[in-house]
Design a protein around this motif. Structure first.
Motif, PDB file in Angstrom:
ATOM      1  N   VAL A   1     -29.068 138.941  13.800  1.00 20.90           N
ATOM      2  CA  VAL A   1     -29.204 137.983  14.892  1.00 20.90           C
ATOM      3  C   VAL A   1     -28.560 136.661  14.491  1.00 20.90           C
ATOM      4  O   VAL A   1     -28.301 136.411  13.313  1.00 20.90           O
ATOM      5  N   SER A   2     -28.304 135.824  15.495  1.00 18.35           N
ATOM      6  CA  SER A   2     -27.708 134.515  15.231  1.00 18.35           C
ATOM      7  C   SER A   2     -28.724 133.600  14.552  1.00 18.35           C
ATOM      8  O   SER A   2     -29.906 133.575  14.923  1.00 18.35           O
ATOM      9  N   ALA A   3     -28.264 132.850  13.562  1.00 16.32           N
ATOM     10  CA  ALA A   3     -29.146 131.940  12.835  1.00 16.32           C
ATOM     11  C   ALA A   3     -29.249 130.570  13.500  1.00 16.32           C
ATOM     12  O   ALA A   3     -30.104 129.763  13.120  1.00 16.32           O
ATOM     13  N   ARG A   4     -28.394 130.296  14.468  1.00 21.83           N
ATOM     14  CA  ARG A   4     -28.402 128.990  15.122  1.00 21.83           C
ATOM     15  C   ARG A   4     -29.435 128.940  16.248  1.00 21.83           C
ATOM     16  O   ARG A   4     -29.719 129.936  16.893  1.00 21.83           O
ATOM     17  N   LYS A   5     -29.980 127.748  16.474  1.00 21.87           N
ATOM     18  CA  LYS A   5     -31.007 127.568  17.500  1.00 21.87           C
ATOM     19  C   LYS A   5     -30.409 127.793  18.891  1.00 21.87           C
ATOM     20  O   LYS A   5     -29.242 127.498  19.144  1.00 21.87           O
ATOM     21  N   HIS A   6     -31.249 128.289  19.794  1.00 23.11           N
ATOM     22  CA  HIS A   6     -30.775 128.576  21.154  1.00 23.11           C
ATOM     23  C   HIS A   6     -31.935 128.555  22.133  1.00 23.11           C
ATOM     24  O   HIS A   6     -33.111 128.469  21.747  1.00 23.11           O
ATOM     25  N   THR A   7     -31.632 128.614  23.391  1.00 23.99           N
ATOM     26  CA  THR A   7     -32.568 128.740  24.525  1.00 23.99           C
ATOM     27  C   THR A   7     -33.789 127.832  24.368  1.00 23.99           C
ATOM     28  O   THR A   7     -33.651 126.614  24.397  1.00 23.99           O
ATOM     29  N   VAL A   8     -34.979 128.406  24.178  1.00 22.70           N
ATOM     30  CA  VAL A   8     -36.204 127.609  24.167  1.00 22.70           C
ATOM     31  C   VAL A   8     -36.270 126.629  22.994  1.00 22.70           C
ATOM     32  O   VAL A   8     -37.092 125.709  23.002  1.00 22.70           O
ATOM     33  N   ASP A   9     -35.426 126.810  21.995  1.00 24.82           N
ATOM     34  CA  ASP A   9     -35.467 125.945  20.812  1.00 24.82           C
ATOM     35  C   ASP A   9     -34.417 124.842  20.827  1.00 24.82           C
ATOM     36  O   ASP A   9     -34.184 124.188  19.803  1.00 24.82           O
ATOM     37  N   THR A  10     -33.767 124.613  21.968  1.00 22.05           N
ATOM     38  CA  THR A  10     -32.797 123.514  22.051  1.00 22.05           C
ATOM     39  C   THR A  10     -33.440 122.290  22.692  1.00 22.05           C
ATOM     40  O   THR A  10     -34.493 122.379  23.332  1.00 22.05           O
ATOM     41  N   GLU A  11     -32.769 121.168  22.545  1.00 23.87           N
ATOM     42  CA  GLU A  11     -33.273 119.898  23.081  1.00 23.87           C
ATOM     43  C   GLU A  11     -32.645 119.521  24.419  1.00 23.87           C
ATOM     44  O   GLU A  11     -32.880 118.421  24.926  1.00 23.87           O
ATOM     45  N   PHE A  12     -31.881 120.419  25.000  1.00 27.77           N
ATOM     46  CA  PHE A  12     -31.125 120.082  26.211  1.00 27.77           C
ATOM     47  C   PHE A  12     -31.894 120.484  27.471  1.00 27.77           C
ATOM     48  O   PHE A  12     -32.401 121.596  27.573  1.00 27.77           O
ATOM     49  N   ASP A  13     -31.947 119.556  28.413  1.00 32.94           N
ATOM     50  CA  ASP A  13     -32.660 119.774  29.666  1.00 32.94           C
ATOM     51  C   ASP A  13     -31.731 119.422  30.820  1.00 32.94           C
ATOM     52  O   ASP A  13     -31.357 118.267  30.998  1.00 32.94           O
ATOM     53  N   ILE A  14     -31.347 120.429  31.597  1.00 32.19           N
ATOM     54  CA  ILE A  14     -30.425 120.190  32.711  1.00 32.19           C
ATOM     55  C   ILE A  14     -31.136 120.182  34.059  1.00 32.19           C
ATOM     56  O   ILE A  14     -30.488 120.141  35.104  1.00 32.19           O
ATOM     57  N   SER A  15     -32.469 120.224  34.035  1.00 32.12           N
ATOM     58  CA  SER A  15     -33.220 120.360  35.281  1.00 32.12           C
ATOM     59  C   SER A  15     -32.961 119.221  36.261  1.00 32.12           C
ATOM     60  O   SER A  15     -33.016 119.412  37.477  1.00 32.12           O
TER      61      SER A  15
END
Length: 362
Positions: free
Chosen positions: A228-242
């Motif tokens: 699996v990818s070792a980089r953070k993604h989806t629920v573990d990111t700090e980005f909010d586009i809502s």
């Protein structure tokens, strides 16, 4: 005058009716156990058509709607309860920031519903990797999101769209895909959104993950993950586009022999908030361009050093003194994906050190 049916015949008819009812109930129970997958269609070659059965280039993309795509693969009913939704109907070279925001918000809305277990997004292959990485950074769910496309239109001999779509739905419906980030499924292979790229203009095995390798295979109606990818993604990111309705302008400037500053100056003059410099080799900077890069940074434009090579790490303070220039190194992201991360990073910070942290995290 009517005659009553013999008792034995009545018993036989009753038994048949009971068997049919039981079979129907069993089928309904079996269907209820299947995952609920929503297919969001955006167009592309997988929804394209050609003039003849041997037309594999020069066809028209985005002509077939999502309902016909689903109807063309009746086997989908065996692996998931499928619903379709036409979000866009475009060739993927026309994908825009606005399209991404609309798509991502729809994905997050659907995944928040208890009756949606996974999402498949049909997409043109030209920018599929970019949409996948954007979603990998902004989707707020561990539920599977799988992007899929095709290298040949559905009218072609040996069209790859139907089996790719089947595999994508199977993957999105699987427990194995939960929490793995946004995935790309083509050619019986599973790739991570961050690392996959299109490597050939027309062959079926175009999508690859150079160096770092694909995540696994789909074989015998089952996904197999090997890493699996070792980089953070989806629920573990700090980005909010809502609450976002636009993204900062970030452009890419391509490096080459005898490069001058004209392209860089043009994108800065047009209002770019960030520039990805797709340099030669390890993100090297041509001497003629350095003064303009420095001037752009002094104006507040974020500069990210990437590479046109397509593989390897762009080393910070390697071919340029990034600390002194206040630049950011792209790590292993290719220029088009570095652009996506920089756009989202600029919605959080304009500090180059903070943005460098994000490039090493995501």
């Amino acid at each position: 005058m009517s005659h009553p049916l013999p008792a034995r015949l009545l018993q036989t008819l009753f038994a048949c009716a009971m068997l049919l009812t039981s079979a129907a109930q069993a089928a309904a129970a079996s269907a209820d156990k299947l995952a609920h997958v929503t297919i969001l269609a955006t167009g592309g070659t997988i929804a394209g058509s050609g003039a003849t059965s041997t037309t594999t280039v020069g066809y028209t993309a985005a002509t077939v709607g999502v309902d016909r795509l689903i109807q063309a693969v009746p086997e989908l009913a065996k692996v998931a309860q499928v619903k379709g939704e036409q979000v866009f109907q475009i060739a993927s070279e026309n994908m825009s920031n606005e399209h991404w925001l609309t798509l991502a918000k729809r994905v997050n809305t659907l995944l928040a519903q208890p009756d949606v277990d996974g999402i498949v997004i049909t997409h043109g292959t030209d920018t599929l990797e970019e949409t996948a990485y954007f979603l990998d950074l902004v989707v707020k769910s561990k539920k599977p999101v799988v992007l899929v496309g095709a290298m040949r239109p559905g009218t072609a001999l040996s069209a790859d769209g139907p089996i790719n779509l089947y595999n994508a739905v199977l993957l999105a419906a699987s427990e194995e895909a939960i929490g793995k980030g946004v995935l790309v499924a083509l050619n019986d292979q599973i790739h991570a959104a961050r690392d996959v790229t299109k490597t050939n203009t027309s062959t079926l095995d175009s999508f690859k993950t150079p160096e770092l390798g694909m995540l696994g295979y789909i074989q015998g109606n089952k996904p197999y993950f090997y890493h699996v990818s070792a980089r953070k993604h989806t629920v573990d990111t700090e980005f909010d586009i809502s609450k976002l309705d636009a993204l900062p302008q970030v452009d890419i400037v391509y490096g080459y022999a005898n490069m001058g500053p004209a392209a860089l100056n043009a994108v800065v003059a047009s209002g770019a908030k960030g520039v990805i410099h797709a340099g030669v080799g390890d993100g090297s900077l041509a001497g003629k361009v350095v003064p303009s890069l420095k001037a752009a940074r002094q104006q507040g434009v974020l500069i990210v050093r990437a590479s046109r090579v397509g593989q390897g790490i762009v080393a910070r303070n390697g071919e340029a003194n990034d600390d002194e220039l206040d630049f950011v190194a792209a790590d292993t992201l290719n220029p088009q994906k570095a652009r996506i991360l920089l756009m989202l990073a600029l919605t959080r910070s304009t500090d180059s050190k903070e943005i460098q942290r994000m490039f090493y995290r995501y």
